[in-house]
Design a protein around this motif. Structure first.
Motif, mmCIF file in Angstrom:
data_model
loop_
_atom_site.group_PDB
_atom_site.id
_atom_site.type_symbol
_atom_site.label_atom_id
_atom_site.label_comp_id
_atom_site.label_asym_id
_atom_site.label_seq_id
_atom_site.Cartn_x
_atom_site.Cartn_y
_atom_site.Cartn_z
ATOM 1 N N VAL A 468 -1.909 -47.568 -3.816
ATOM 2 C CA VAL A 468 -0.534 -47.173 -3.146
ATOM 3 C C VAL A 468 -0.325 -45.515 -3.429
ATOM 4 O O VAL A 468 0.037 -44.751 -2.575
ATOM 5 N N ALA A 469 -0.824 -45.145 -4.630
ATOM 6 C CA ALA A 469 -0.858 -43.717 -4.968
ATOM 7 C C ALA A 469 -1.425 -43.021 -4.133
ATOM 8 O O ALA A 469 -1.195 -41.803 -3.588
ATOM 9 N N SER A 470 -2.706 -43.399 -3.731
ATOM 10 C CA SER A 470 -3.792 -42.671 -3.004
ATOM 11 C C SER A 470 -2.958 -42.578 -1.638
ATOM 12 O O SER A 470 -3.389 -41.242 -0.861
ATOM 13 N N ALA A 471 -2.450 -43.427 -1.025
ATOM 14 C CA ALA A 471 -1.972 -43.484 0.134
ATOM 15 C C ALA A 471 -1.064 -42.414 0.501
ATOM 16 O O ALA A 471 -0.809 -41.828 1.601
ATOM 17 N N ILE A 472 -0.210 -42.572 -0.415
ATOM 18 C CA ILE A 472 0.993 -41.385 -0.858
ATOM 19 C C ILE A 472 0.451 -40.070 -0.731
ATOM 20 O O ILE A 472 1.011 -39.079 -0.013
ATOM 21 N N ASN A 473 -0.576 -39.748 -1.448
ATOM 22 C CA ASN A 473 -1.176 -38.390 -1.497
ATOM 23 C C ASN A 473 -1.788 -38.162 -0.108
ATOM 24 O O ASN A 473 -1.823 -37.008 0.214
ATOM 25 N N TYR A 474 -2.464 -39.128 0.488
ATOM 26 C CA TYR A 474 -2.939 -38.840 1.890
ATOM 27 C C TYR A 474 -1.884 -38.674 2.879
ATOM 28 O O TYR A 474 -2.209 -38.019 3.622
ATOM 29 N N CYS A 475 -0.992 -39.505 3.006
ATOM 30 C CA CYS A 475 0.164 -39.161 3.750
ATOM 31 C C CYS A 475 1.625 -39.069 3.103
ATOM 32 O O CYS A 475 2.063 -40.216 3.218
ATOM 33 N N PRO A 476 1.726 -38.215 2.544
ATOM 34 C CA PRO A 476 3.068 -38.019 1.857
ATOM 35 C C PRO A 476 4.436 -38.209 2.661
ATOM 36 O O PRO A 476 5.380 -38.457 1.981
ATOM 37 N N ASP A 477 4.261 -37.962 3.818
ATOM 38 C CA ASP A 477 5.561 -38.119 4.634
ATOM 39 C C ASP A 477 5.916 -39.825 5.243
ATOM 40 O O ASP A 477 6.849 -39.929 5.631
ATOM 41 N N PHE A 479 5.848 -42.663 3.112
ATOM 42 C CA PHE A 479 6.600 -43.362 2.206
ATOM 43 C C PHE A 479 7.871 -42.666 1.647
ATOM 44 O O PHE A 479 7.758 -41.270 1.274
ATOM 45 N N ARG A 480 8.756 -43.410 1.433
ATOM 46 C CA ARG A 480 10.096 -42.704 0.496
ATOM 47 C C ARG A 480 10.377 -43.226 -0.887
ATOM 48 O O ARG A 480 10.701 -42.565 -1.587
ATOM 49 N N ALA A 481 9.398 -44.175 -1.191
ATOM 50 C CA ALA A 481 9.202 -44.615 -2.726
ATOM 51 C C ALA A 481 8.017 -45.382 -2.871
ATOM 52 O O ALA A 481 7.392 -46.102 -2.179
ATOM 53 N N ALA A 482 7.755 -45.591 -4.444
ATOM 54 C CA ALA A 482 6.704 -46.462 -4.458
ATOM 55 C C ALA A 482 7.135 -47.144 -5.814
ATOM 56 O O ALA A 482 7.580 -46.682 -6.663
ATOM 57 N N VAL A 483 6.443 -48.558 -5.732
ATOM 58 C CA VAL A 483 6.810 -49.376 -7.238
ATOM 59 C C VAL A 483 5.408 -49.316 -7.578
ATOM 60 O O VAL A 483 4.471 -50.239 -7.046
ATOM 61 N N LEU A 484 5.028 -48.836 -8.744
ATOM 62 C CA LEU A 484 3.583 -48.848 -9.464
ATOM 63 C C LEU A 484 3.738 -49.818 -10.693
ATOM 64 O O LEU A 484 4.279 -49.123 -11.759
ATOM 65 N N LYS A 485 3.160 -51.093 -10.730
ATOM 66 C CA LYS A 485 3.095 -51.629 -12.055
ATOM 67 C C LYS A 485 2.037 -51.615 -12.586
ATOM 68 O O LYS A 485 0.845 -51.765 -11.975
ATOM 69 N N VAL A 486 1.965 -51.098 -13.914
ATOM 70 C CA VAL A 486 0.799 -50.814 -14.850
ATOM 71 C C VAL A 486 -0.108 -50.149 -13.874
ATOM 72 O O VAL A 486 -1.268 -50.797 -13.777
ATOM 73 N N PRO A 487 -0.111 -49.093 -13.259
ATOM 74 C CA PRO A 487 -0.928 -48.654 -12.283
ATOM 75 C C PRO A 487 -2.201 -48.215 -12.985
ATOM 76 O O PRO A 487 -2.218 -47.412 -14.140
ATOM 77 N N PHE A 488 -3.338 -48.108 -12.408
ATOM 78 C CA PHE A 488 -4.533 -47.701 -12.488
ATOM 79 C C PHE A 488 -4.840 -46.276 -11.782
ATOM 80 O O PHE A 488 -5.278 -46.340 -10.559
ATOM 81 N N LEU A 489 -4.395 -45.129 -12.343
ATOM 82 C CA LEU A 489 -4.172 -44.113 -11.586
ATOM 83 C C LEU A 489 -5.411 -42.855 -11.939
ATOM 84 O O LEU A 489 -5.224 -41.930 -11.158
ATOM 85 N N ASP A 490 -6.225 -43.114 -12.899
ATOM 86 C CA ASP A 490 -7.247 -41.868 -13.414
ATOM 87 C C ASP A 490 -8.196 -42.714 -13.350
ATOM 88 O O ASP A 490 -8.909 -42.508 -14.698
ATOM 89 N N PRO A 491 -9.151 -42.969 -12.301
ATOM 90 C CA PRO A 491 -10.408 -43.498 -12.425
ATOM 91 C C PRO A 491 -11.318 -42.325 -12.925
ATOM 92 O O PRO A 491 -12.406 -42.963 -13.481
ATOM 93 N N THR A 492 -11.360 -41.184 -12.553
ATOM 94 C CA THR A 492 -12.207 -40.127 -12.845
ATOM 95 C C THR A 492 -12.313 -39.841 -14.394
ATOM 96 O O THR A 492 -13.238 -39.773 -14.950
ATOM 97 N N HIS A 493 -11.380 -40.009 -15.432
ATOM 98 C CA HIS A 493 -11.403 -39.881 -16.799
ATOM 99 C C HIS A 493 -11.321 -41.314 -17.419
ATOM 100 O O HIS A 493 -10.943 -41.236 -18.555
#
Length: 496
Positions: A468-477, A479-493
């Motif tokens: 979901v976070a990647s989709a928002i970064n890709y198309c920021p306009d 979505f108006r909100a996001a519910v992220l539950k225990v999200p895995f957001l930093d795969p690089t590190h």
């Protein structure tokens, strides 16, 4: 007695119901300890008592217990056999010193054999042990490429193997069922296909009892539950699934998943399954395969705000008979299932992604609150680990639906339900496919006026948070909100 609670990991009752083997968590040492309790007297047995136990299986009609021990890195690497009531030392059956090899042990449902699975980066192997004589040695019955799912069962002199291993060296996209006589002396062992390969009708899971083989199948994206009488006729083996004398077991509409129950009693013809649906609370159902009756054992009835527990009640009504063949309608009356379709609609679509792949999209909304282009929407996604997106009914959704929200589920690539290729097409270097699939489903909701353009929110848990976070970064306009539950957001590190 210390205050607090104890965490039990494994528990197995012996075939003769005389003993209970279980593991308890030792928080000071961070491992699980094995104990065996005598159920006739309530006392603990003097042995076996072992640390770092990851797996257990009974043998010799409850007179012997096999258990797997892990090393200091929590790798299962040793299998021991303990004779209950004996003062002899536990016998080491197998040890794998190589760090890339993992062991597991289980008993077949009829307790006639034990299977030892050995997984490594080079191969997957399955060995057989005679449960009546667990110290008689191991016999190799199956070997294939690494990372393959391999489960062996036994029924009346035949071994049945459920696997997704490559066929004749060619990768395959789904599971299939093989069988081989136990007495086969061929090296390597000869296995025959129980059912002919069918790309449209795939087997998701199997279960056995003494009288029937149970199959959870998918016809494209639609679930079915079938039973086949055992033993199988030799002239039928290898035919297409539809050519067998199948019983199609009753299911409600819009099934999202089917989970086999424990079904411990191999000699019982009653099999338990949990049925889930976006428009129905989970139903625990018992199917009597001999009498043709089925019973909802437990299901929440939201219409009456109470939980219905029907043990022993007369719940098998006149329409609760198992149909004799595929031509009969398997759906029961909606009221029998406590189906909420009268109030909430469930629609299923296939949405073209950027590259033409068709993405399953499930849409749920209130029949009394739907207005084209005006409803807010919540789009769920996960798309990881080959896991099927959880679309079961949740009570907290009722408040949103009753206030006009549209709840949607996008089964993007990387998740489960579409075979191995579907999973691999949405992972690693192809992860962007998952994100673009999710965006395509979001645009579908807006373009079809299912959801108002300015009122779409995304929802994801764990790896779904990354989606979901990647989709928002890709198309920021979009979505108006996001519910992220225990999200895995930093795969690089993050090491994985």
């Amino acid at each position: 007695m210390k205050a607090g609670y104890a965490y039990e990991e494994l528990s197995e009752v012996s075939p003769d119901h005389g003993y209970l083997a279980y593991t308890m968590y030792d928080k000071d040492n961070d491992y699980f300890k094995l104990s065996v309790r005598d159920l006739n007297f309530g006392s603990l047995c003097s042995k076996p008592q072992a640390d770092r136990v990851s797996n257990i299986a009974w043998a010799k009609d409850g007179q012997a217990l096999l258990y797997v021990v892990t090393d200091n890195k929590k790798r299962p690497f040793r299998i021991y056999c303990s004779m209950i009531g004996s003062n002899d030392e536990d016998v080491l059956i197998l040890e794998e010193p190589q760090e890339n090899v993992h062991l597991s042990v289980r008993h077949t449902k009829d307790f006639q054999y034990l299977t030892v699975n050995i997984f490594s980066t080079q191969s997957s192997k399955v060995y057989l042990i005679n449960a009546a004589d667990p110290l008689s040695g191991l016999t190799l019955v199956w070997q294939c490429e690494p990372n393959a799912h391999c489960i062996v069962e036994h029924h009346q002199g035949y071994l049945y193997l459920f696997t997704d291993a490559a066929m004749q060296g060619q990768p395959i996209d789904h599971h299939y069922l093989l069988r081989s006589p136990v007495t086969s002396s061929c090296i390597p062992r000869n296995w025959e296909n129980v059912f002919a390969n069918d790309q449209l009708l795939t087997i998701e899971d199997v279960d056995f009892c003494h009288s029937h083989l149970l199959l959870i199948v998918k016809d494209r994206r639609k679930y079915g539950l079938y039973s086949v009488s055992l033993p199988l006729s030799n002239d039928k083996v290898g035919a297409h699934l539809k050519d067998f004398n199948l019983q199609k077991l009753p299911l409600p509409d819009h099934v999202s998943q089917i989970f086999p129950g424990p079904n411990y009693d191999f000699n019982s013809s009653t099999m338990r399954f949990t049925i889930t649906s976006p428009v129905m609370p989970d139903a625990v159902v018992d199917y009597d395969l001999l009498s043709g009756q089925w019973t909802i054992v437990q299901q929440q009835n939201l219409l009456y705000e109470r939980t219905r527990v029907l043990y022993g009640s007369a719940s098998s009504t006149s329409n609760s008979r198992i149909p004799n063949n595929l031509s009969e309608n398997s759906a029961a009356d909606e009221s029998t299932w406590n189906d909420l379709s009268e109030y909430y609609a469930c629609e299923e679509y296939e949405v073209p992604s950027y590259d033409g792949a068709l993405i399953p999209l499930t849409i749920l909304y209130s029949r009394h609150r739907k207005t084209n282009g005006e409803n807010p929407g919540l789009l769920h996604g996960h798309g990881a680990y080959g896991e099927v997106l959880d679309k079961r009914w949740r009570n907290e959704m009722k408040s949103l639906l009753d206030r006009g929200w549209v709840i949607a589920y996008a089964d993007v690539r990387g998740g489960g339900g579409g075979g191995r290729k579907w999973h691999h097409d949405g992972r690693r270097t192809k992860k962007l496919n998952s994100v673009k699939d999710y965006i395509s489903c979001a645009k579908f909701l807006i373009e079809r006026e299912v959801v108002q353009e300015t009122k779409l929110a995304g929802c994801g848990y764990s790896a779904g948070g990354f989606l979901v976070a990647s989709a928002i970064n890709y198309c920021p306009d979009l979505f108006r909100a996001a519910v992220l539950k225990v999200p895995f957001l930093d795969p690089t590190h993050t090491w994985h």
